[in-house]
Design a protein around this motif. Structure first.
Motif, PDB file in Angstrom:
ATOM      1  N   LEU A  50       0.831  -1.204   0.000  1.00 44.08           N
ATOM      2  CA  LEU A  50       0.000   0.000   0.000  1.00 44.08           C
ATOM      3  C   LEU A  50       0.866   1.255   0.000  1.00 44.08           C
ATOM      4  O   LEU A  50       0.528   2.254  -0.653  1.00 44.08           O
ATOM      5  CB  LEU A  50      -0.916  -0.009   1.221  1.00 44.08           C
ATOM      6  CG  LEU A  50      -2.169   0.867   1.167  1.00 44.08           C
ATOM      7  CD1 LEU A  50      -3.096   0.413   0.045  1.00 44.08           C
ATOM      8  CD2 LEU A  50      -2.914   0.816   2.496  1.00 44.08           C
ATOM      9  N   ALA A  51       1.996   1.210   0.707  1.00 48.50           N
ATOM     10  CA  ALA A  51       2.902   2.360   0.741  1.00 48.50           C
ATOM     11  C   ALA A  51       3.486   2.641  -0.638  1.00 48.50           C
ATOM     12  O   ALA A  51       3.755   3.798  -0.982  1.00 48.50           O
ATOM     13  CB  ALA A  51       4.026   2.099   1.742  1.00 48.50           C
ATOM     14  N   GLU A  52       3.650   1.608  -1.436  1.00 48.48           N
ATOM     15  CA  GLU A  52       4.193   1.773  -2.784  1.00 48.48           C
ATOM     16  C   GLU A  52       3.154   2.292  -3.757  1.00 48.48           C
ATOM     17  O   GLU A  52       3.464   3.095  -4.643  1.00 48.48           O
ATOM     18  CB  GLU A  52       4.743   0.426  -3.274  1.00 48.48           C
ATOM     19  CG  GLU A  52       5.357   0.475  -4.666  1.00 48.48           C
ATOM     20  CD  GLU A  52       5.900  -0.862  -5.108  1.00 48.48           C
ATOM     21  OE1 GLU A  52       6.174  -1.024  -6.310  1.00 48.48           O
ATOM     22  OE2 GLU A  52       6.047  -1.766  -4.248  1.00 48.48           O
ATOM     23  N   ASN A  53       1.913   1.837  -3.618  1.00 50.66           N
ATOM     24  CA  ASN A  53       0.877   2.172  -4.596  1.00 50.66           C
ATOM     25  C   ASN A  53      -0.074   3.276  -4.133  1.00 50.66           C
ATOM     26  O   ASN A  53      -0.580   4.035  -4.961  1.00 50.66           O
ATOM     27  CB  ASN A  53       0.061   0.916  -4.917  1.00 50.66           C
ATOM     28  CG  ASN A  53       0.879  -0.131  -5.641  1.00 50.66           C
ATOM     29  OD1 ASN A  53       1.055  -0.067  -6.849  1.00 50.66           O
ATOM     30  ND2 ASN A  53       1.403  -1.100  -4.894  1.00 50.66           N
ATOM     31  N   HIS A  54      -0.338   3.352  -2.845  1.00 45.48           N
ATOM     32  CA  HIS A  54      -1.218   4.387  -2.293  1.00 45.48           C
ATOM     33  C   HIS A  54      -0.622   4.915  -0.998  1.00 45.48           C
ATOM     34  O   HIS A  54      -1.166   4.677   0.093  1.00 45.48           O
ATOM     35  CB  HIS A  54      -2.618   3.823  -2.028  1.00 45.48           C
ATOM     36  CG  HIS A  54      -3.339   3.347  -3.247  1.00 45.48           C
ATOM     37  ND1 HIS A  54      -3.909   4.203  -4.149  1.00 45.48           N
ATOM     38  CD2 HIS A  54      -3.580   2.088  -3.708  1.00 45.48           C
ATOM     39  CE1 HIS A  54      -4.474   3.504  -5.117  1.00 45.48           C
ATOM     40  NE2 HIS A  54      -4.283   2.216  -4.880  1.00 45.48           N
ATOM     41  N   PRO A  55       0.474   5.629  -1.054  1.00 52.08           N
ATOM     42  CA  PRO A  55       1.151   6.064   0.181  1.00 52.08           C
ATOM     43  C   PRO A  55       0.279   6.937   1.077  1.00 52.08           C
ATOM     44  O   PRO A  55       0.444   6.921   2.299  1.00 52.08           O
ATOM     45  CB  PRO A  55       2.362   6.848  -0.342  1.00 52.08           C
ATOM     46  CG  PRO A  55       2.032   7.205  -1.760  1.00 52.08           C
ATOM     47  CD  PRO A  55       1.181   6.090  -2.266  1.00 52.08           C
ATOM     48  N   GLU A  56      -0.676   7.656   0.489  1.00 56.62           N
ATOM     49  CA  GLU A  56      -1.534   8.530   1.292  1.00 56.62           C
ATOM     50  C   GLU A  56      -2.536   7.742   2.137  1.00 56.62           C
ATOM     51  O   GLU A  56      -3.145   8.296   3.063  1.00 56.62           O
ATOM     52  CB  GLU A  56      -2.290   9.496   0.380  1.00 56.62           C
ATOM     53  CG  GLU A  56      -3.435   8.903  -0.430  1.00 56.62           C
ATOM     54  CD  GLU A  56      -2.980   8.099  -1.650  1.00 56.62           C
ATOM     55  OE1 GLU A  56      -3.843   7.560  -2.373  1.00 56.62           O
ATOM     56  OE2 GLU A  56      -1.757   8.015  -1.885  1.00 56.62           O
ATOM     57  N   GLN A  57      -2.692   6.438   1.851  1.00 56.45           N
ATOM     58  CA  GLN A  57      -3.677   5.625   2.572  1.00 56.45           C
ATOM     59  C   GLN A  57      -3.062   4.724   3.640  1.00 56.45           C
ATOM     60  O   GLN A  57      -3.781   4.023   4.339  1.00 56.45           O
ATOM     61  CB  GLN A  57      -4.452   4.751   1.574  1.00 56.45           C
ATOM     62  CG  GLN A  57      -5.284   5.525   0.581  1.00 56.45           C
ATOM     63  CD  GLN A  57      -6.014   4.620  -0.399  1.00 56.45           C
ATOM     64  OE1 GLN A  57      -5.910   3.396  -0.340  1.00 56.45           O
ATOM     65  NE2 GLN A  57      -6.756   5.218  -1.315  1.00 56.45           N
ATOM     66  N   VAL A  58      -1.749   4.750   3.776  1.00 59.02           N
ATOM     67  CA  VAL A  58      -1.089   3.840   4.709  1.00 59.02           C
ATOM     68  C   VAL A  58      -1.513   4.106   6.151  1.00 59.02           C
ATOM     69  O   VAL A  58      -1.852   3.186   6.902  1.00 59.02           O
ATOM     70  CB  VAL A  58       0.449   3.931   4.572  1.00 59.02           C
ATOM     71  CG1 VAL A  58       1.131   3.108   5.661  1.00 59.02           C
ATOM     72  CG2 VAL A  58       0.887   3.461   3.200  1.00 59.02           C
ATOM     73  N   ALA A  59      -1.491   5.368   6.559  1.00 61.80           N
ATOM     74  CA  ALA A  59      -1.872   5.707   7.931  1.00 61.80           C
ATOM     75  C   ALA A  59      -3.331   5.335   8.190  1.00 61.80           C
ATOM     76  O   ALA A  59      -3.667   4.804   9.262  1.00 61.80           O
ATOM     77  CB  ALA A  59      -1.657   7.196   8.185  1.00 61.80           C
ATOM     78  N   LEU A  60      -4.192   5.600   7.216  1.00 58.78           N
ATOM     79  CA  LEU A  60      -5.610   5.265   7.357  1.00 58.78           C
ATOM     80  C   LEU A  60      -5.793   3.763   7.522  1.00 58.78           C
ATOM     81  O   LEU A  60      -6.471   3.308   8.461  1.00 58.78           O
ATOM     82  CB  LEU A  60      -6.385   5.759   6.140  1.00 58.78           C
ATOM     83  CG  LEU A  60      -7.863   5.331   6.063  1.00 58.78           C
ATOM     84  CD1 LEU A  60      -8.635   5.908   7.235  1.00 58.78           C
ATOM     85  CD2 LEU A  60      -8.467   5.755   4.735  1.00 58.78           C
TER      86      LEU A  60
END
Length: 204
Positions: free
Chosen positions: A76-86
Motif C-alpha cells: 500500500l505504501a508503494e501504490n497508495h502512500p496517502e492511505q497507509v496511515a488510514l
C-alpha cells in the motif's frame, strides 16, 4: 448462520430466552458497530489526518508482525502512500475491537446458565469442522494477504484501503461468530455415559 455450527443445532432444548435474544443480536445482521468505528476513523483522517499520521507508525510496528500486514502495508505504501496511515489505524482498531468484543461475549456465554443437552454422534468430526472454519478465517485475517494484487491493481477499486477494510470487516465478523459458536457448543455439549439415551443433534 451461527445458530447451527459444525452441523450441530446450538439451540437444541435451550430455554433461556434472554440469552437467545442477546446471542442473536450478537451474531445476526450487518456489522454496524465495525462500520461506525471505521467511519469515525475515516472522518478523523479526512479532518485531522495529522493525528493518524502520528499514531500510525507505532501501530505499524505491531501489525507487521502478522504476515498479512507485513505484505499489505509495504504494498500500500508503494501504490497508495496517502492511505497507509488510514489503513494501519483502521486495521489495528478493527482487530482490537473484535478481539475485545468476542472475548467479553465468550465470557458472557461461559458464565450464563445453559443446560448441557447437546450430544453428538461423531465428536471428532464436529471438532474437525469447527477447527477448519476458525483456522480458515484466522489465516485470512492474520496470515494471508487478500488476493487483489497484480497488474493494474493500484489503479482499480480493488487495490486500496477501502476495499481491503471492507473485506477485513467481513472476515472479522465471520471469525467472531465462529468463535462465539464454538464457545457456546463447548458450553452446551454433554459427554454421553452409559445411563444417557444418546440424542444425535447433528444435521445430516
Amino acid at each position: 448462520m451461527f445458530k447451527s455450527f459444525a452441523g450441530v443445532d446450538l439451540f437444541f432444548r435451550l430455554q433461556n430466552q434472554n440469552f437467545i435474544k442477546r446471542y442473536e443480536r450478537h451474531i445476526s445482521g450487518p456489522p454496524l458497530d465495525m462500520a461506525i468505528l471505521s467511519t469515525s476513523i475515516l472522518f478523523l483522517w479526512l479532518t485531522r489526518g495529522d493525528v493518524l499520521d502520528y499514531i500510525a507508525p507505532q501501530l505499524r510496528y505491531l501489525l507487521v508482525i502478522l504476515p498479512k500486514y507485513h505484505y499489505e502495508l509495504p504494498w500500500l505504501a508503494e501504490n497508495h502512500p496517502e492511505q497507509v496511515a488510514l489503513y494501519t489505524c483502521l486495521s489495528f482498531s478493527l482487530i482490537t475491537f473484535t478481539v475485545v468484543k468476542t472475548l467479553f461475549f465468550s465470557i458472557y456465554i461461559s458464565s450464563s446458565e445453559l443446560s448441557r443437552e447437546i450430544i453428538v454422534a461423531d465428536l471428532k468430526s464436529v471438532v474437525k469442522t469447527d477447527l477448519v472454519y476458525v483456522l480458515t478465517f484466522v489465516s485470512f485475517i492474520f496470515l494471508i494477504p487478500l488476493p487483489v494484487y497484480g497488474a493494474g491493481a493500484s489503479t482499480t477499486v480493488l487495490g486500496n484501503a477501502y476495499f481491503l477494510t471492507f473485506f477485513n470487516i467481513v472476515l472479522l465478523k465471520m471469525l467472531s461468530g465462529g468463535i462465539s459458536s464454538t464457545v457456546l457448543l463447548a458450553k452446551r455439549i454433554k459427554r454421553p455415559n452409559r445411563r444417557d439415551q444418546v440424542e444425535v443433534t447433528s444435521i445430516d
